[in-house]
Design an enzyme around this catalytic site. Structure first.
Site, PDB file in Angstrom:
ATOM      1  N   GLY A 184      40.987  29.215  40.098  1.00 16.12           N
ATOM      2  CA  GLY A 184      41.376  30.513  39.591  1.00 16.12           C
ATOM      3  C   GLY A 184      40.292  31.100  38.707  1.00 16.12           C
ATOM      4  O   GLY A 184      39.422  30.387  38.195  1.00 16.12           O
ATOM      5  N   CYS A 185      40.344  32.411  38.510  1.00 15.09           N
ATOM      6  CA  CYS A 185      39.302  33.089  37.740  1.00 15.09           C
ATOM      7  C   CYS A 185      39.320  32.664  36.275  1.00 15.09           C
ATOM      8  O   CYS A 185      38.288  32.238  35.739  1.00 15.09           O
ATOM      9  CB  CYS A 185      39.436  34.603  37.885  1.00 15.09           C
ATOM     10  N   TYR A 186      40.482  32.771  35.638  1.00 13.04           N
ATOM     11  CA  TYR A 186      40.544  32.372  34.223  1.00 13.04           C
ATOM     12  C   TYR A 186      40.208  30.896  34.032  1.00 13.04           C
ATOM     13  O   TYR A 186      39.433  30.546  33.129  1.00 13.04           O
ATOM     14  CB  TYR A 186      41.932  32.655  33.651  1.00 13.04           C
ATOM     15  N   THR A 205      38.242  29.022  35.605  1.00 16.36           N
ATOM     16  CA  THR A 205      36.802  28.778  35.720  1.00 16.36           C
ATOM     17  C   THR A 205      36.102  29.027  34.393  1.00 16.36           C
ATOM     18  O   THR A 205      35.367  28.181  33.878  1.00 16.36           O
ATOM     19  CB  THR A 205      36.206  29.670  36.830  1.00 16.36           C
TER      20      THR A 205
END
Lengths: 382, 382, 382, 382
Positions: C152-154, C156
Site C-alpha cells: 500500500g502507498c501509506y 511504503t
C-alpha cells in the site's frame, strides 16, 4: 559529450540539467553560475541528490570544458559567452532574448532597451524554433559555428498554434488575438510579491496588458510564416497581433487561445451565427463542425513529420495539464458559432517546449541526435 | 422577513443561505430541496453548524411560508414555482436561465432545448442585471408581482466590462471577443470527471469552445446596452460576439478579458503600433496611456453611482482573487500597443456577483433595502 | 517482453502504462479493462496520444499474450487472474491488498471483510516491499511461479521511514505514531464528493481516523522488521501503531511524520528539554543535533545499497514535492527538543514508489533487469 | 470608537483592518506603518478600494488618536508602543510574542533571543486566549490599563483541542504530540524562497522540526489548564509536548491532529486493538465509538458557552476549509483503534482565530461588546 550550462541555478537552467541528465549522448556536465559559484547544485536543488551532484564553476571554465554550451541568463549579459563559443567553434544555445531579433535590432532595442554588443555574432545565429527554421539550423550546424536564439515561451505556443493557418491561407485579413495564461514557474526562481504564494493562489489576472516583450516576437514569427508561405519578397508585413498574458494559479504550462479571422473562402457558406429575427447568435451547426474538421486536417498534414506537435482529434480540447513535463505542443481546432473566426488552442509546458526542452531539441538537431533524445517523457494526466 | 430558497443544497443555494443569514432584513428561512427533503442543511454543509440549522422542506411549503422566494435550480424545472409565487403575489428570484430570454423564446429554445412552460409569466419578469435594468425592476416591484431572471455568471462579468464602451460610442464596428476563465465552483456541487481534483488541478483549458449557452445572453446584453445608448428603435443588432470560457484551477472567480474594437474617434492619432521598417509592433507610447485614461474616466463616470462596480485606477489590473467572497465587479481599462482595441478586464466572484450575491442585490432593490445589505463583505487579498 | 496490465484505465494502471512505456525491456503491452473493454486507452487518457495507443482487451486475453501481468484492481476481485498466471507460470504483480496478508487471513478478513479465494496461491506469494523482502522475491522468481503483493502507498512511506530505527534498536518501547498526508490522486479516478475540486482545494483534513485499512499493514511491517532484526522467534509482537491519514490539496505525494520513542541508550545524556524552574521546554541543544546525526548515519548505512531511498543530509527536510514523479523515498531525521523521540519524515510519490513504480521495481527484480530501469525520472522541484 | 493599528500593512494587520471595518462599535481607523508611512492602504491592498481608504501615519500618531491600539509587528519592537498606551490608559492588543510569556522571561529569552524591555508592563498584561483567561481579561479591563498578549496561531488550535482533556482528567501521563499544518499566509507578506509559489504548490513538508518557537507556548498553555483543573499549587508541570508544524499548499487554515494518551479510567475496558494470534491491530469496535462519544460530550459541555468553539458531531471530522474566514475553532474527537489514545483534531483559520479575529474577540471582551461583533462571518465550504 560534455555539456556546459551557464545559469544552471535558475529554473530554466535546472530544467536543462534535469532533461540532459537523461540524454543518451550526454556524458557529463560543466555547470556554471555567477551568483552561486563554488556551491553545489544538489544543495540548491535537493531534488537532484544522488542523481546530479556537481560544484558550480565559472562560466569561462564551463565553456572551456564543453562541446556545447547553453546559457539560461537574463537578456543582455550573455553575448561575451556566445563570442567565446563561436571563437572555440562550439554551438551556443541561448535561452534569453538576445539572439531572437537578429534581423531587427531596432525592435530588440525598442522592447528590451538594449543594443547588440557584438553585431558580427548575428552571422552565426538563427532563431531556434525547429518547426520554422529546422533546415536553417542544420545548415549552420554543418559550419560548426552556431548560435541558437531559443524562442520565448509564449511565442512558441502562439506560433505553433497559428502557423498552419498562416501558411495555408486559412487566416484572412485582420488582427490575430493571442490570449495566453502561464503557470507561475514562468516568473523564475527569484521570490517577489507577484509570485508569493498567498497572492497567486486561487486568483487569475492578466499582466503587462498591451505591453509584453513577447508581442514583437509573436508578430515576427507570424510574419515569417506568412512570408514563407507566400514565397514572395513582396509580403512585407504579417497580421497585426494583440497578445495578452495572464498568470494562472498552477506551476507549469502555457495555454493560448488564438483568435484568427478566417479567410472568406474558409468560412462556412450558410452562416448559422445569428437569428434573423433578433440577431442573437445561434448554436454551432453541423457545417461549422465540418469546416473545423477540414482545417484540422490541414493542421495534421502540416505537422505530420513534427515529433512534438500533436493536433488533437475532434472532441479533445488542448489542456495545459496534459502536456506537463513533456516537450509536446498540443493544438485543438475550433470555430466560433458564427463561422467567422478560427479558434486554435495550444498547450505547452512553459519549462520544456517553452524553454529547456526546446533548447535540447535544438541541440539534438545540431548534433544529429534523434530529435526526441532526452525528451521522451510521456506526460501524466495528474 | 421569511425567505424561501428552493434548491438550497446546491452551491448557489448554499451561498444564498450564507449571505442572507447576515442580512438585517431577514428574520428566518424556509429552505427547500427536492432531493434532500427531510435532511438538515447543517448535515450537508457542516460549515453552517451553530449558525444555520434547518430541516429541508418541500418547495411548496417554502413558498407558502415566505415573503420572497429564490430558486437555485437547473434550467427548465422552476416555472411552476414561479407561477405559484405570482399567484401569491410574492417576488420570485430565479437563478436559472428560464427567465433570461423573455423577449426571445426562439433563442432560449435554440440553446437550451426547451420552451417556455407558462408564457404569461413573462408579463411579470425582468432580466435582473441591476446595472442595466434597475429602474424596470423597481417598476415591477411596485406592482407586487415580479419574477427576476437572475443573470448568468459569465454574462455578468462580460456585460459590466463592456457596457460603458457600448453606451458611449467607444466601441466601433467589429466583433467583440470575450475570453473568460472561471473557478471550479462554477461547475456546481455534483462530482464529475471534469471537476475531479486530480484532473482540474495545475491545468487550464477552454471548454464548450464556440458553443457555450452564455453566448446569446452576452450578445443580447451588449445589444440591449447599445440600443439603450442609441435611444433609437432602428438599432436592431448589437456587435457580433465570440465567447470562450476556460476552467482555471481555483475555487471562485471569473476573470474576463474583453477585446473591443475602438471606434475611429477613440483611437490615438499617432499610432505607435508598428515599426515603419519591419512592421514589428512597438511598445505602447504615452499617448496610448493617455487614451486609456480618457476611457477609464468614461467608465468611472458611467458607474459612479453603482455600489458594486469598481473601475480600478491606472496601474491596477483586475484580478479574480481581489473580489473573492464579495459582490464587487472590478474593471481595469487598457489599450493594445497599436491603439486599435480596448482591453477591458473584469473580475467577479462567480458565486456572489455571478449568482447568489446578485440575487440578493435584486431582493434589496425590490424591497427597498439598502442595496448593499447582506453584501458588505470586504474581499480579502488571500 | 509483452506486459499485461489488468485495470489499465484506473490511475495506478495508467501510471504503470506510462512508466513501462519507457522501460528498455518492454516491447509491447496487452492492456485490459473490464469496464472499458473495446475502448482505446488514448481516448481515455489523451495525454498518451502519439505515444501509447491501444485497444483495451479482456483480462484473459491480456494474460494469454503476456510474459508478466500487473493487476491494478480493487481488493477482492483479482485472485482468478493470479491463479491463471500461476498456472501459466508467469509472474503476477498485484497492486491490491489481496496478497499483502498472506500469513494472516484473520487480519485481512477483519479489515477488508473478505476471505482468501484460493488459499493455495499463498504458496507463491510474497509481500513486495523490496527493502524488506528483496531476497525472498528473488528466490520465488527463480521458481517461475510468483505472486507479488505490492505494498500500500501509506505503508511504503511509513515502513521505510521507521525500518532502520526498528532494525538497529533505536526504537524503544512505546507506541509509534504515523501521521501522514496524501495527495488526492490517492483517491483514484472515480469522481466523488470527497475528491470534488471545490471541496478539496485550500483545505486539509484527516479521514478514517483510527480506522484506516493500512494500519495493520504498517504494524505488520514494523513487526517483521523488528523480528528480522532480533533474529529470534521469541519476538512475537512489534510496537503498537497509531496511523492517521490526511487529505492534502495537492495531486501527488505522501508525507509521513513518524514519531518513534527512542530507546534509553539513544537518548542524549544531558536533557535540554525543560527549564528547571518552570518546566517549559527549551530549544534543542547541540547534543540533540549530534544525536540526530548519529541516527542519520545509521539510516544512511542501512540504506546504502538501496537505489531508491535517499537519507537526506542535515538541514534538508523531506518534502513531498521533491520526489514528484520519481520512485524515490526521501527520509529526513530529527529529534524532538527534549531528546525523547525520533521524528523520521518520509516522502514518496504515492503513484510511483507508493504504487506503480514499486510494482515496476518488483518486475525488475524478478526478471533481473537493472532495478532502476523504467524508473530513472529525476524529480523536478516544480 | 477610533481604532489604531500599528503594522497595518502586514497580513495580520490587513486582516484586522478588514474585520474591524465591519465592526458596529468602530467608527474610524488610525492606521500606522513604519515602512509605508505616507502611503495609502488601498494602494497596497487594492482589494480595499472603495471600502477602506486611508493614509498610513506614524505609530505615535495612531496611538494619540485612538481608544484602543492593536500592534501587528515582529516580536521585540512593540514594547515602547505598549508603554505609551498604558501611560495613556488605553488597551494595547499585541499580536507578537512579546507579552505571551510574562511569568517566564527565561523561556521567552531562550526561544526568542530577547529580554523584556519594560518589566513593569507585565503588571498590566494577560495572555489573551479567552477560553483560558476571559475572567482575568475582564478584571484587568475594568482597571483601564491593559495589555493583551494575543496567542500564536498554532498554540490557539493546539490548546483548544486539548483543554477539555487536560481539565477533566481524560489525559493520562505521557507526551502529547501536536502535529499541525498551516496555510502559507502564516509566513506573512514578505516574499521569500519558502513561500515562492512554485516551491510551495503541490508539496507538503514539515519545518523547524523539534525547534519551533510555539512549542513552549503550547506547553505552557497545557500546563496552565492542567493546573487550573487541579486547583492545586502542587501541580507544577504539565505534560511533555512534541510539536511539529508543516507547510501545506493552501492559503489559510491550521489543522492540528493532537495525540493525547488516555488516562486509564478513560480507556475502553475490552481492548479491541490487537489480534491475540498475530498481534495485528483490529478495526475499532463499537465500544471505541462509545468511548469517543463520552469524551465528545465532555468537550461539548466544556465549551457550551463559548461562541467560537464548535465540537463537531460524530461522523464529522474537522477540516481547515470549513472554518475559512471565520473565527471558529472546530474540534472533532476520535480514538485510535486500540483505545489508548485520544485523537483530537482542531481546525482554525490562522489569520482569524489564529491572529486578527482573536484580537478582535479580545477587544470585544475588554469593551463589553458582544463577543461576536465583527466576527459574524459564516464560513463557506468553498
Amino acid at each position: 559529450m560534455i555539456v556546459g550550462i551557464i545559469g544552471a541555478t535558475g529554473y530554466a537552467g535546472a530544467e536543462l540539467v534535469r532533461l540532459l541528465a537523461g540524454h543518451p549522448g550526454v556524458s557529463g556536465f560543466a555547470l556554471a553560475s555567477v551568483s552561486h559559484e563554488g556551491d553545489r547544485i544538489e544543495h540548491i536543488y535537493p531534488n537532484f541528490l544522488g542523481k546530479i551532484e556537481a560544484t558550480l564553476v565559472k562560466p569561462e571554465e564551463a565553456i572551456s570544458r564543453s562541446q556545447v554550451v547553453f546559457a539560461a541568463l537574463p537578456s543582455g549579459v550573455g553575448e561575451p559567452f556566445a563570442k567565446a563559443c563561436i571563437e572555440k567553434s562550439i554551438p551556443f544555445i541561448d535561452l534569453s532574448a538576445d539572439f531572437r531579433f537578429d534581423d531587427d535590432e531596432e525592435t530588440f532595442a525598442a522592447w528590451y532597451g538594449k543594443s547588440f554588443v557584438y553585431n558580427e555574432l548575428r552571422n552565426y545565429s538563427v532563431y531556434g524554433l525547429p518547426e520554422l527554421n529546422r533546415s536553417r539550423i542544420k545548415e549552420l550546424a554543418s559550419a560548426k559555428k552556431l548560435i541558437i536564439g531559443n524562442p520565448g515561451c509564449y511565442p512558441t505556443g502562439a506560433s505553433l498554434g497559428a502557423f498552419p493557418a498562416l501558411a495555408k491561407g486559412i487566416a484572412g485579413p485582420g488582427t490575430i488575438i493571442v490570449d495566453s495564461a502561464s503557470g507561475i514557474t514562468g516568473g523564475g526562481r527569484d521570490p517577489s510579491r507577484s509570485f508569493h504564494y498567498p497572492e497567486c493562489a486561487d486568483s487569475l489576472a492578466p499582466y503587462k496588458v498591451g505591453a509584453h516583450r513577447h508581442t514583437p516576437e509573436i508578430a515576427r514569427n507570424f510574419q515569417a510564416m506568412a512570408a514563407m508561405a507566400a514565397r514572395a519578397v513582396s509580403v512585407q508585413q504579417g497580421p497585426a497581433v494583440i497578445f495578452t498574458p495572464h498568470l494562472a494559479p498552477m506551476n507549469r504550462g502555457i495555454l493560448s487561445t488564438i483568435y484568427i479571422p478566417l479567410a472568406e473562402e474558409w468560412r462556412p457558406k450558410e452562416r448559422s451565427g445569428a437569428s434573423r429575427l433578433s440577431g442573437a447568435p445561434r448554436p454551432p451547426t453541423k457545417e461549422i463542425e465540418e469546416k473545423a474538421g477540414e482545417i484540422r486536417r490541414v493542421y495534421e498534414d502540416f505537422y505530420k513529420d513534427e515529433p512534438f506537435v500533436r493536433v488533437l482529434p475532434a472532441g479533445v480540447i488542448a489542456a495545459s495539464g496534459r502536456v506537463r513535463q513533456s516537450n509536446f505542443c498540443d493544438i485543438s481546432i475550433h470555430l466560433d458559432q458564427a463561422g467567422t473566426t478560427l479558434l486554435a488552442v495550444s498547450a505547452i509546458d512553459n519549462m520544456v517546449k517553452g524553454a529547456a526542452g526546446q533548447a535540447v531539441q535544438n541541440m539534438n538537431i545540431i548534433f544529429g541526435f534523434d530529435e526526441t533524445d532526452g525528451l521522451k517523457t510521456i506526460p501524466a494526466l495528474f
